[in-house]
Scaffold this active site. Structure first.
Site, PDB file in Angstrom:
ATOM      1  N   HIS A 150       0.935  -0.854  -0.258  1.00 62.06           N
ATOM      2  CA  HIS A 150      -0.426   0.133  -0.270  1.00 62.06           C
ATOM      3  C   HIS A 150       0.972   1.177  -0.430  1.00 62.06           C
ATOM      4  O   HIS A 150       2.008   1.383   0.388  1.00 62.06           O
ATOM      5  CB  HIS A 150      -0.736  -0.036   0.780  1.00 62.06           C
ATOM      6  N   ASP A 173       3.252  -4.177   8.289  1.00 60.96           N
ATOM      7  CA  ASP A 173       1.517  -4.010   7.990  1.00 60.96           C
ATOM      8  C   ASP A 173       1.020  -4.895   8.087  1.00 60.96           C
ATOM      9  O   ASP A 173      -0.087  -5.208   7.093  1.00 60.96           O
ATOM     10  CB  ASP A 173       1.858  -2.621   6.098  1.00 60.96           C
ATOM     11  N   GLN A 186      -4.371  -5.118   6.983  1.00 56.09           N
ATOM     12  CA  GLN A 186      -5.950  -5.901   6.586  1.00 56.09           C
ATOM     13  C   GLN A 186      -5.653  -6.717   7.233  1.00 56.09           C
ATOM     14  O   GLN A 186      -6.041  -8.228   7.414  1.00 56.09           O
ATOM     15  CB  GLN A 186      -4.991  -6.517   4.965  1.00 56.09           C
ATOM     16  N   LYS A 193     -10.606  -0.253  10.176  1.00 54.19           N
ATOM     17  CA  LYS A 193     -10.624  -1.704   9.661  1.00 54.19           C
ATOM     18  C   LYS A 193     -11.067  -2.683  10.233  1.00 54.19           C
ATOM     19  O   LYS A 193     -11.503  -3.919  10.213  1.00 54.19           O
ATOM     20  CB  LYS A 193      -9.577  -2.008   8.709  1.00 54.19           C
ATOM     21  N   CYS A 234      -4.622   2.401  -3.549  1.00 56.82           N
ATOM     22  CA  CYS A 234      -3.751   3.211  -2.688  1.00 56.82           C
ATOM     23  C   CYS A 234      -2.633   1.928  -3.280  1.00 56.82           C
ATOM     24  O   CYS A 234      -1.817   1.537  -2.202  1.00 56.82           O
ATOM     25  CB  CYS A 234      -3.723   3.228  -1.459  1.00 56.82           C
TER      26      CYS A 234
END
Lengths: 412, 129
Positions: A128, A205, A208, A231, A370
């Site tokens: 991302h 990261d 998600q 999220k 993104c």
């Protein structure tokens, strides 16, 4: 399936007030955009509402009852988050605005102190923008170089060159746990073991992954983990940086101001203890409380059950998408990915797909999500993306497929 | 006033059967435009009579239905306008041409061709003060 026997979709849907609304009169909402932001259960909305109605005060300073109550609620949320990811201590849980700010915190604080001219930082082609641009900025400022792990045609990291990259003794390896486009779940633990053996730290990261699968920072192998509250059933405006305590102790502060100091003199300051050292200014208190409630909600449902449910949904979604003529789904097979399906439909621009689906109340995302370099990799200007969460059902997958046939008819 | 379905039919007709979709040889001005976020691109060509009135407008491009239909509509409707009149045409105008209900959420796509053509017009004027 045993996981599903405890997973009651109807009950879960009822927990999310927005899911009972109609997008337009007679058109119920089918929300397939949770990779962008998740919906919020009533318990989260009520926790934030209660906070403002009953407990609102600034934290960490006042001695009055409300200040103590607000502080306890905010720090209680930190304890929940720490337990949720199995952190060793709440000192390792830094509240930020979102995953993006968490990554930027590392780039500014750790990066400026540890990355020098000629040093290498490793990124991947599936990141991302939030896990690319901070490193591009740091590299430009320091004269460091960026090494890239490419992506295969099947949407997985191509690790064939990773050993060569590690020969360059990089300072940091930055990768996503789960791609927000391809859904690929990366073998973070294996990659981290190799990176550590080569002397590099690892930033993951988790924007998600933390919302969708059980994540245990003590076994993950990461040194830094960034994720966003919004999220994972929580509010916007609150995110988390987890990092090993020893690293955080050695890092210089990020933003300067109130709360991050122990003592201020006219010409210098002494930084506060962890985690406050990295939290300057009045934080997003209500949002922190909301995130705590979101963690309670997810814990109550069970992350293993959430993950199992999404695996079933994505397997079914891929099967159904592949039967639509002209549809191409990007990324690996269902068993190697989370609940994200980016796809194209031959001859139809993704924005047109999204707009036609919207007429039936089906919310999907269209664009580059993104991840422009990843789209360049597949020579695509954009894709349509359906992303799933605990509240989605097989029936909603069917509605998506029906909608795609309508799109085909319209543009046929 | 056309209804929603009539606007959709108009847009699909322009998308499937674009008017004036071609590169122009000997154009008086050319401009390229794009929306990097979604990959829509257009090139607008114009020719003028007496240095002021548009006598021909063509376009080339790729992208979503709205962006390409808008280019076809703009290429058709701009002919006969003066450069000053072109400068007055705005996003509201193209949104009305294509149906507010249909393109309100896609104004960037709808406005791309018009803004690109206006840029071509301004470029022509700027080069000849």
């Amino acid at each position: 399936m045993t996981a599903l026997s405890t997973f009651d979709s109807a009950r879960i849907c009822a927990d999310f007030p927005i899911l009972s609304r109609e997008v337009r009169p007679g058109v119920p909402l089918i929300y397939l955009d949770s990779a962008a932001t998740s919906q919020k259960p009533a318990s989260v909305i009520e926790a934030m509402n209660d906070y403002y109605r009953r407990s609102n005060a600034n934290i960490h300073r006042g001695v009055h009852a409300l200040a103590e109550e607000a502080t306890a609620l905010y720090e209680g949320a930190r304890e929940r988050v720490a337990r949720f990811i199995n952190a060793c201590s709440t000192k390792e849980v830094i509240f930020t605005r979102n995953a993006t700010e968490a990554i930027n915190l590392v780039a500014y604080s750790w990066g400026r102190a540890n990355v020098n001219a000629g040093d290498a930082i490793v990124i991947t082609e599936m990141e991302h923008h939030s896990n690319l641009v901070p490193w591009q900025m740091l590299a430009a400022e320091k004269g460091a170089t960026l090494e890239v792990i490419p992506v295969t045609d099947d949407g997985e990291l191509d690790l064939s060159t990773f050993d060569d990259i590690l020969q360059k003794r990089p300072k940091l390896v930055c990768l996503t746990h789960m791609s927000n486009v391809l859904g690929t779940i990366n073998p973070v633990t294996d990659i981290a073991a190799k990176a550590h053996a080569a002397g590099a730290l690892v930033l993951v990261d988790g924007a998600q992954s933390v919302p969708h699968l059980p994540v245990d920072v003590q076994t993950l192998g990461a040194d830094f983990l960034a994720f966003s509250g919004h999220k994972m059933c929580g509010p916007t405006g609150i995110g988390v940086l987890w990092a090993r305590q020893a690293l955080l102790e050695d890092m210089p502060p990020f933003l300067g101001g109130g709360d991050m100091i122990r003592r201020v003199y006219l010409r210098e300051f002494k930084a506060n203890a962890l985690p406050h050292k990295f939290e300057a200014g009045t934080p997003a208190i209500a949002e922190g409380v909301g995130l705590g409630a979101a963690v309670d909600y997810l814990t109550g449902t069970g992350m293993a059950a959430v993950h199992a449910h999404e695996r079933q949904i994505i397997a079914y979604a891929l099967e159904r998408l592949e039967e639509v003529p002209g549809v191409t789904v990007y990324g690996p097979k269902a068993e190697r990915k989370g609940g994200v399906a980016a796809f194209s439909l031959a001859g139809v621009h993704p924005h047109d797909i999204a707009q036609v689906l919207d007429r039936d109340g089906i919310a999907v995302r269209a664009g580059h999500h993104c991840a422009m370099p990843l789209h360049d990799r597949y020579q695509l200007p954009a894709t349509a993306r359906a992303s799933f969460y605990l509240y989605n059902t097989m029936g909603e997958v069917d509605a998506l497929i029906e909608g795609l046939y309508k799109v085909k008819k319209m543009f046929g | 006033m056309a209804d929603r379905q009539e606007f959709i039919d108009l847009i699909l007709d322009h998308y499937d059967h674009p008017r004036n979709r071609a590169a122009m040889v000997g154009a008086d001005a050319v401009a390229h435009g794009g929306n990097p976020g979604c990959g829509d691109v257009v090139t607008m060509y114009l020719r003028l009579a007496a240095g002021d009135r548009l006598t021909a407008v063509t376009f080339e491009g790729e992208g979503c239905t709205i962006s390409q239909a808008a280019a076809s509509i703009v290429a058709e409707k701009a002919v006969g306008k003066t450069l000053s009149e072109l400068a007055e045409m705005n996003v509201e105008w193209i949104v009305d041409q294509m149906g507010r209900d249909v393109v309100a959420s896609r104004t960037r796509c709808a406005a791309l061709a018009l803004n690109t053509l206006k840029a071509a017009g301004e470029r022509y004027r700027a080069a000849r003060p």
